[in-house]
Design a protein around this motif. Structure first.
Motif, PDB file in Angstrom:
ATOM      1  N   ALA A 454       0.821  -1.207   0.000  1.00  0.00           N
ATOM      2  CA  ALA A 454       0.000   0.000   0.000  1.00  0.00           C
ATOM      3  C   ALA A 454       0.862   1.267   0.000  1.00  0.00           C
ATOM      4  O   ALA A 454       0.587   2.233  -0.729  1.00  0.00           O
ATOM      5  CB  ALA A 454      -0.929  -0.012   1.215  1.00  0.00           C
ATOM      6  N   ARG A 455       1.898   1.276   0.835  1.00  0.00           N
ATOM      7  CA  ARG A 455       2.766   2.457   0.913  1.00  0.00           C
ATOM      8  C   ARG A 455       3.532   2.674  -0.391  1.00  0.00           C
ATOM      9  O   ARG A 455       3.775   3.813  -0.794  1.00  0.00           O
ATOM     10  CB  ARG A 455       3.751   2.308   2.068  1.00  0.00           C
ATOM     11  N   ALA A 456       3.936   1.583  -1.025  1.00  0.00           N
ATOM     12  CA  ALA A 456       4.649   1.707  -2.302  1.00  0.00           C
ATOM     13  C   ALA A 456       3.767   2.383  -3.348  1.00  0.00           C
ATOM     14  O   ALA A 456       4.223   3.291  -4.062  1.00  0.00           O
ATOM     15  CB  ALA A 456       5.103   0.330  -2.781  1.00  0.00           C
ATOM     16  N   LEU A 457       2.517   1.952  -3.449  1.00  0.00           N
ATOM     17  CA  LEU A 457       1.605   2.526  -4.433  1.00  0.00           C
ATOM     18  C   LEU A 457       1.253   3.971  -4.098  1.00  0.00           C
ATOM     19  O   LEU A 457       0.987   4.776  -4.996  1.00  0.00           O
ATOM     20  CB  LEU A 457       0.341   1.678  -4.524  1.00  0.00           C
ATOM     21  N   ALA A 458       1.266   4.296  -2.798  1.00  0.00           N
ATOM     22  CA  ALA A 458       0.914   5.650  -2.379  1.00  0.00           C
ATOM     23  C   ALA A 458       2.092   6.612  -2.438  1.00  0.00           C
ATOM     24  O   ALA A 458       1.904   7.829  -2.299  1.00  0.00           O
ATOM     25  CB  ALA A 458       0.356   5.609  -0.955  1.00  0.00           C
ATOM     26  N   SER A 459       3.298   6.104  -2.630  1.00  0.00           N
ATOM     27  CA  SER A 459       4.488   6.955  -2.571  1.00  0.00           C
ATOM     28  C   SER A 459       4.607   7.900  -3.760  1.00  0.00           C
ATOM     29  O   SER A 459       5.262   8.935  -3.684  1.00  0.00           O
ATOM     30  CB  SER A 459       5.744   6.083  -2.503  1.00  0.00           C
ATOM     31  N   GLY A 460       3.996   7.527  -4.882  1.00  0.00           N
ATOM     32  CA  GLY A 460       4.131   8.328  -6.091  1.00  0.00           C
ATOM     33  C   GLY A 460       5.415   8.040  -6.856  1.00  0.00           C
ATOM     34  O   GLY A 460       5.627   8.587  -7.936  1.00  0.00           O
ATOM     35  N   ARG A 461       6.293   7.189  -6.289  1.00  0.00           N
ATOM     36  CA  ARG A 461       7.554   6.848  -6.939  1.00  0.00           C
ATOM     37  C   ARG A 461       7.570   5.406  -7.442  1.00  0.00           C
ATOM     38  O   ARG A 461       8.534   4.988  -8.074  1.00  0.00           O
ATOM     39  CB  ARG A 461       8.721   7.060  -5.970  1.00  0.00           C
ATOM     40  N   MET A 462       6.510   4.680  -7.139  1.00  0.00           N
ATOM     41  CA  MET A 462       6.359   3.302  -7.572  1.00  0.00           C
ATOM     42  C   MET A 462       4.927   3.112  -8.039  1.00  0.00           C
ATOM     43  O   MET A 462       4.066   3.932  -7.750  1.00  0.00           O
ATOM     44  CB  MET A 462       6.669   2.345  -6.410  1.00  0.00           C
ATOM     45  N   HIS A 463       4.685   2.037  -8.759  1.00  0.00           N
ATOM     46  CA  HIS A 463       3.349   1.805  -9.273  1.00  0.00           C
ATOM     47  C   HIS A 463       3.101   0.307  -9.405  1.00  0.00           C
ATOM     48  O   HIS A 463       4.003  -0.513  -9.230  1.00  0.00           O
ATOM     49  CB  HIS A 463       3.159   2.490 -10.632  1.00  0.00           C
ATOM     50  N   GLY A 464       1.858  -0.055  -9.705  1.00  0.00           N
ATOM     51  CA  GLY A 464       1.480  -1.444  -9.856  1.00  0.00           C
ATOM     52  C   GLY A 464       1.765  -1.968 -11.255  1.00  0.00           C
ATOM     53  O   GLY A 464       2.188  -1.209 -12.134  1.00  0.00           O
ATOM     54  N   PRO A 482       7.325  -2.320  -9.335  1.00  0.00           N
ATOM     55  CA  PRO A 482       7.865  -1.503 -10.422  1.00  0.00           C
ATOM     56  C   PRO A 482       8.204  -0.094  -9.940  1.00  0.00           C
ATOM     57  O   PRO A 482       7.432   0.544  -9.211  1.00  0.00           O
ATOM     58  CB  PRO A 482       6.723  -1.470 -11.445  1.00  0.00           C
ATOM     59  N   LEU A 483       9.402   0.375 -10.334  1.00  0.00           N
ATOM     60  CA  LEU A 483       9.849   1.717  -9.973  1.00  0.00           C
ATOM     61  C   LEU A 483       9.610   2.676 -11.128  1.00  0.00           C
ATOM     62  O   LEU A 483       9.690   2.290 -12.292  1.00  0.00           O
ATOM     63  CB  LEU A 483      11.347   1.702  -9.640  1.00  0.00           C
ATOM     64  N   ASN A 484       9.349   3.911 -10.818  1.00  0.00           N
ATOM     65  CA  ASN A 484       9.257   4.930 -11.857  1.00  0.00           C
ATOM     66  C   ASN A 484      10.638   5.154 -12.468  1.00  0.00           C
ATOM     67  O   ASN A 484      11.663   4.902 -11.840  1.00  0.00           O
ATOM     68  CB  ASN A 484       8.726   6.242 -11.283  1.00  0.00           C
ATOM     69  N   GLY A 485      10.675   5.661 -13.681  1.00  0.00           N
ATOM     70  CA  GLY A 485      11.938   5.955 -14.337  1.00  0.00           C
ATOM     71  C   GLY A 485      12.325   4.894 -15.346  1.00  0.00           C
ATOM     72  O   GLY A 485      11.572   3.947 -15.609  1.00  0.00           O
ATOM     73  N   THR A 486      13.536   5.038 -15.870  1.00  0.00           N
ATOM     74  CA  THR A 486      14.007   4.143 -16.920  1.00  0.00           C
ATOM     75  C   THR A 486      14.740   2.923 -16.379  1.00  0.00           C
ATOM     76  O   THR A 486      15.047   1.997 -17.120  1.00  0.00           O
ATOM     77  CB  THR A 486      14.960   4.894 -17.862  1.00  0.00           C
ATOM     78  N   GLY A 487      15.068   2.943 -15.117  1.00  0.00           N
ATOM     79  CA  GLY A 487      15.781   1.816 -14.526  1.00  0.00           C
ATOM     80  C   GLY A 487      17.156   2.183 -14.025  1.00  0.00           C
ATOM     81  O   GLY A 487      17.641   1.605 -13.049  1.00  0.00           O
ATOM     82  N   ASN A 488      17.826   3.183 -14.643  1.00  0.00           N
ATOM     83  CA  ASN A 488      19.130   3.607 -14.137  1.00  0.00           C
ATOM     84  C   ASN A 488      19.279   5.123 -14.127  1.00  0.00           C
ATOM     85  O   ASN A 488      20.382   5.649 -14.125  1.00  0.00           O
ATOM     86  CB  ASN A 488      20.265   2.973 -14.952  1.00  0.00           C
ATOM     87  N   ASP A 490      17.982   9.068 -12.417  1.00  0.00           N
ATOM     88  CA  ASP A 490      17.815   9.633 -11.077  1.00  0.00           C
ATOM     89  C   ASP A 490      16.445   9.329 -10.497  1.00  0.00           C
ATOM     90  O   ASP A 490      16.300   9.147  -9.274  1.00  0.00           O
ATOM     91  CB  ASP A 490      18.025  11.154 -11.126  1.00  0.00           C
ATOM     92  N   VAL A 491      15.428   9.251 -11.354  1.00  0.00           N
ATOM     93  CA  VAL A 491      14.074   8.958 -10.863  1.00  0.00           C
ATOM     94  C   VAL A 491      14.019   7.556 -10.270  1.00  0.00           C
ATOM     95  O   VAL A 491      13.486   7.343  -9.167  1.00  0.00           O
ATOM     96  CB  VAL A 491      13.051   9.104 -12.017  1.00  0.00           C
ATOM     97  N   SER A 492      14.600   6.575 -10.978  1.00  0.00           N
ATOM     98  CA  SER A 492      14.604   5.197 -10.481  1.00  0.00           C
ATOM     99  C   SER A 492      15.452   5.066  -9.222  1.00  0.00           C
ATOM    100  O   SER A 492      15.075   4.367  -8.271  1.00  0.00           O
ATOM    101  CB  SER A 492      15.130   4.247 -11.559  1.00  0.00           C
ATOM    102  N   ASN A 493      16.595   5.740  -9.186  1.00  0.00           N
ATOM    103  CA  ASN A 493      17.450   5.668  -8.008  1.00  0.00           C
ATOM    104  C   ASN A 493      16.785   6.293  -6.785  1.00  0.00           C
ATOM    105  O   ASN A 493      16.929   5.788  -5.660  1.00  0.00           O
ATOM    106  CB  ASN A 493      18.787   6.363  -8.278  1.00  0.00           C
ATOM    107  N   ALA A 494      16.040   7.375  -7.003  1.00  0.00           N
ATOM    108  CA  ALA A 494      15.323   8.004  -5.891  1.00  0.00           C
ATOM    109  C   ALA A 494      14.224   7.081  -5.377  1.00  0.00           C
ATOM    110  O   ALA A 494      14.006   6.967  -4.163  1.00  0.00           O
ATOM    111  CB  ALA A 494      14.725   9.339  -6.346  1.00  0.00           C
ATOM    112  N   ALA A 495      13.543   6.392  -6.307  1.00  0.00           N
ATOM    113  CA  ALA A 495      12.503   5.447  -5.891  1.00  0.00           C
ATOM    114  C   ALA A 495      13.119   4.281  -5.110  1.00  0.00           C
ATOM    115  O   ALA A 495      12.557   3.834  -4.091  1.00  0.00           O
ATOM    116  CB  ALA A 495      11.762   4.924  -7.115  1.00  0.00           C
TER     117      ALA A 495
END
Length: 758
Positions: A454-464, A482-488, A490-495
């Motif tokens: 639940a917290r992961a989906l609510a964080s805004g940095r991860m999704h289902g 699943p993390l936001n971003g391309t995988g490598n 800054d967005v993915s690293n922050a997630a």
């Protein structure tokens, strides 16, 4: 006057006296190593060993639980006009599920209508499945699944029905790696042979270094396989072993053979020529080999198994090449005598004047003359060029390149990956929380996992979709997020940082007795880069310090040792700058059949540093040894520098061309990391053999003058690793021997030596 023989000279002398024992002993060694290594097989680096940090611990937990990571595959069904609710779309999905199940090679085939794996626009859906067997077996089994999916695609040309996953990409990688390795081997060897033919103008002389380099590589491969039970190996280690083994093996033989030919051309008998070659070039080979070994040993300080396997493989092949050059080569030269010049290639033998060995030829003489006349200007100009080439290094960004970045442009797997990522951002490579608990089915843990989701989906940095898999018998669970971003980026690293430092500690780790490392592609890249950043200063310091000490003891000179280190750092810096300019910023990348990927593969800079610091000493030791040899024979320092550079120009040029050609072959391979490694090495060796050795080294040594040989009294205790064998005073190598007296017939070797000089 006889002096005590050094190690290299002693080995060469023994081999020349016991030539049959040396040759047949070498052949027996190569055959035994290859056969026993093939029978033993290679033990590969495991997932738990391959990566550091939490990724390593996650793999260890799964291994201990007997849970091998499943080889998951994803089939994308996509339409430009239909939504997933359309009958035709549903029919295609059902046919994919039926076809995959019909192969008998897949399990856990899940419909997107059950898993909700439908894109936000409703035009894309993912059929998820697991290929049976562990990774190697799954790679074999996936062919049937890929064919089944392709058959459905043919039935629905208006839809996109494509597959991507661990097994299908692994199959492509394995096949491509094998093809690339074979292409590199079959391209590099003829290239080296062709260059040696031009250098020597004779078939026998050209074939010798290539044969010895190949036998050294074969023997080293067997030895690495035999020892892989103790120190696991990898596919990358095999590539590096071929790359370095062929380059140094040919170079070492080239140094030795050219010196022996040079001494024969100067009028010395075969025994004396071999003794001089062993004491001079043999010593240079020995010191160079030790330097490469020390430099590669620095990679053990990284604590990364992949690096350790590459370091060990390189050390073994270099030691084997040195052993072959110092033993079997003098034995063969003793057997062949002047027959080593047999198989003359028409016209090539006329490309050099007879005094080329002494003068360096017109080109290098034209370069060296102004350098020695104006050393300060040459130092400033060459230094400015190298600093300019190094400047892009300040913008270098390293990363574990993504799947899309590693593979060639236009690759089908890359296209599929991009389509899936566009429709389902992050889903091709989610972060995986590996939970090891005292009781995975306890109410507290069940609630904690639900809270994490639940917290992961609510964080805004991860999704289902968040996928939870529980293994009650092992008290282990995996939560794929699943993390936001391309995988490598800054967005993915922050997630990832949010997941590791906030969400996991606030949920599952609150249950006593729980471990929960986070793994996945993004986590692997992050942990690897962190480990590299941590270990690089230690590795760099180790390599520089030991290289300095080795040069200090080899030449008993602070200036020579300091100059060697500084010049090598300049050539490495220039290689880094070119690497950044081409592969990160894309300048000239199209000429290499690639494009700028925005980053340099994270392990390449460290690998290039240790390899280049070792290989650069090839030329430095060889050239400076010749300069010191001239000074020890009474030449003034400036004259000794001129003699040393001119007399080694030809062999250094030939050796550099071979190395650049071999390394450039790796720049043409499919994988981006191999391209970067090959281009970086080729550029560095080219710079080292031209700007460094032909301009900067003679200019700096000329400016230093007699200070080149300064050693403080308090360092007088250092061991004397000098040649240990004086060159007989028959003139300078390359000069004609004394003319025969009236009525005296020329000695046979005097009559022949001009035809075998190169």
């Amino acid at each position: 006057m006889k002096t005590k023989l050094g190690m290299a000279a002693a080995m060469g002398a023994w081999s020349a006296r016991h030539r049959k024992t040396a040759v047949f002993g070498w052949l027996l060694f190569v055959v035994l190593a290859a056969v026993l290594g093939g029978m033993h097989g290679s033990t590969k680096v495991s997932d738990a060993e391959a990566m550091p940090g939490q990724v390593s611990r996650a793999a260890e937990i799964l291994d201990q639980a007997g849970l091998k990571p499943p080889s998951t595959e994803t089939v994308l069904v996509q339409s430009t006009g239909l939504t997933s609710d359309a009958p035709a779309f549903r029919t295609a999905v059902d046919q994919v599920i039926s076809a995959v199940n019909g192969t008998g090679k897949a399990t856990d085939v899940r419909s997107p209508y059950d898993t909700k794996a439908v894109s936000a626009d409703g035009r894309s859906a993912l059929v998820q499945l697991t290929v049976k067997g562990e990774h190697e077996e799954a790679v074999k089994n996936v062919t049937a699944v890929v064919d089944a999916v392709a058959a459905v695609q043919k039935q629905h040309p208006d839809l996109t029905v494509v597959e991507l996953g661990d097994a299908s990409s692994g199959k492509w990688m394995d096949e491509q790696f094998a093809d690339d390795f074979a292409r590199a081997e079959w391209t590099a060897v003829p290239l080296a042979l062709g260059i040696l033919l031009v250098a020597f103008g004779a078939l026998v002389a050209a074939v010798l270094p290539v044969v010895l380099a190949l036998t050294a590589f074969i023997a080293a491969g067997g030895l690495v396989a035999l020892s892989s039970g103790l120190l696991h190996t990898s596919n990358s280690a095999s590539s590096v072993m071929l790359l370095v083994g062929l380059a140094v093996g040919v170079d070492y033989c080239l140094f030795y053979l050219r010196r022996e030919r040079e001494e024969r051309a100067a009028g010395r008998d075969l025994e004396t020529s071999l003794r001089i070659a062993a004491a001079t070039s043999g010593r240079a080979v020995l010191v160079s080999g030790v330097t490469v070994v020390i430099a590669m040993a620095g990679m053990f300080l990284t604590g990364i198994a992949e690096f350790e396997s590459m370091a060990f493989a390189t050390i073994v092949v270099v030691v084997t090449a040195v052993l072959g050059s110092l033993t079997v080569l003098p034995a063969l030269l003793s057997m062949l005598g002047d027959k080593v010049g047999k198989g003359r290639v028409p016209f090539l033998g006329r490309l050099r004047r007879p005094d080329a060995a002494a003068t360096g030829g017109r080109f290098w003489n034209a370069v060296l003359t102004p350098v020695l006349r104006r050393p300060l200007a040459a130092t400033v100009l060459a230094g400015a060029v190298l600093i300019g080439l190094s400047a892009p290094l300040l913008t270098m960004h390293t990363a574990n390149l993504t799947f899309q970045q590693q593979l060639p442009k236009g690759n089908e797997l890359v296209a599929v990956s991009q389509k899936i990522e566009a429709a389902f951002p992050g889903s091709p490579a989610p972060a995986s929380v590996v939970i090891k608990a005292a009781d995975i089915d306890s109410p507290a843990m069940t609630a904690a996992i639900a809270d994490l989701k639940a917290r992961a989906l609510a964080s805004g940095r991860m999704h289902g979709p968040v996928d939870v898999t529980v293994h009650p018998g092992q008290n282990v669970a995996t939560v794929d997020i699943p993390l936001n971003g391309t995988g490598n980026d800054d967005v993915s690293n922050a997630a990832l940082k949010t997941l590791r430092e906030e969400l996991v500690p606030a949920t599952v780790l609150k249950v006593p007795g729980t471990e929960a490392p986070v793994t996945g592609r993004t986590a692997g890249s992050y942990d690897f880069n962190a480990k590299m950043t941590e270990s690089m200063p230690l590795v760099f310091g180790f390599v520089v310090a030991f290289a300095f000490l080795l040069m200090l003891t080899s030449f008993r000179s602070l200036a020579v040792a300091g100059t060697a280190v500084v010049l090598n750092l300049l050539s490495v810096g220039a290689a880094y700058g070119v690497l950044t300019l081409v592969f990160q910023h894309g300048v000239g990348a199209s000429l290499l059949g690639t494009e700028g990927v925005g980053a340099v593969e994270s392990w390449v800079p460290l690998f290039l540093f240790v390899i280049l610091f070792g290989l650069s000493m090839d030329y430095h030791v060889f050239v400076v040894s010749r300069i010191k040899e001239g000074r020890d024979r009474g030449l003034p320092t400036r004259a000794a520098i001129a003699h040393g550079i001119r007399s080694t120009a030809g062999v250094v040029t030939s050796a550099a061309v071979i190395m650049v050609a071999v390394f450039a072959v790796f720049g043409t391979l499919s994988m981006q990391a191999m391209k970067q490694m090959g281009v970086g090495l080729a550029v560095a060796v080219l710079i080292d053999a031209t700007v460094i050795r032909a301009v900067l080294l003679p200019a700096v040594m000329t400016l230093l003058g007699e200070r080149n040989w300064y050693l403080p009294r308090w360092l007088g205790w250092l061991p004397d690793l000098s040649h240990g064998e004086s060159v007989p005073p028959l003139g300078t190598a390359g000069q004609a021997p004394p003319a025969p007296q009236a009525g005296q017939e020329p000695r046979p070797h005097q009559a022949r030596h001009r035809r075998i000089e190169v």
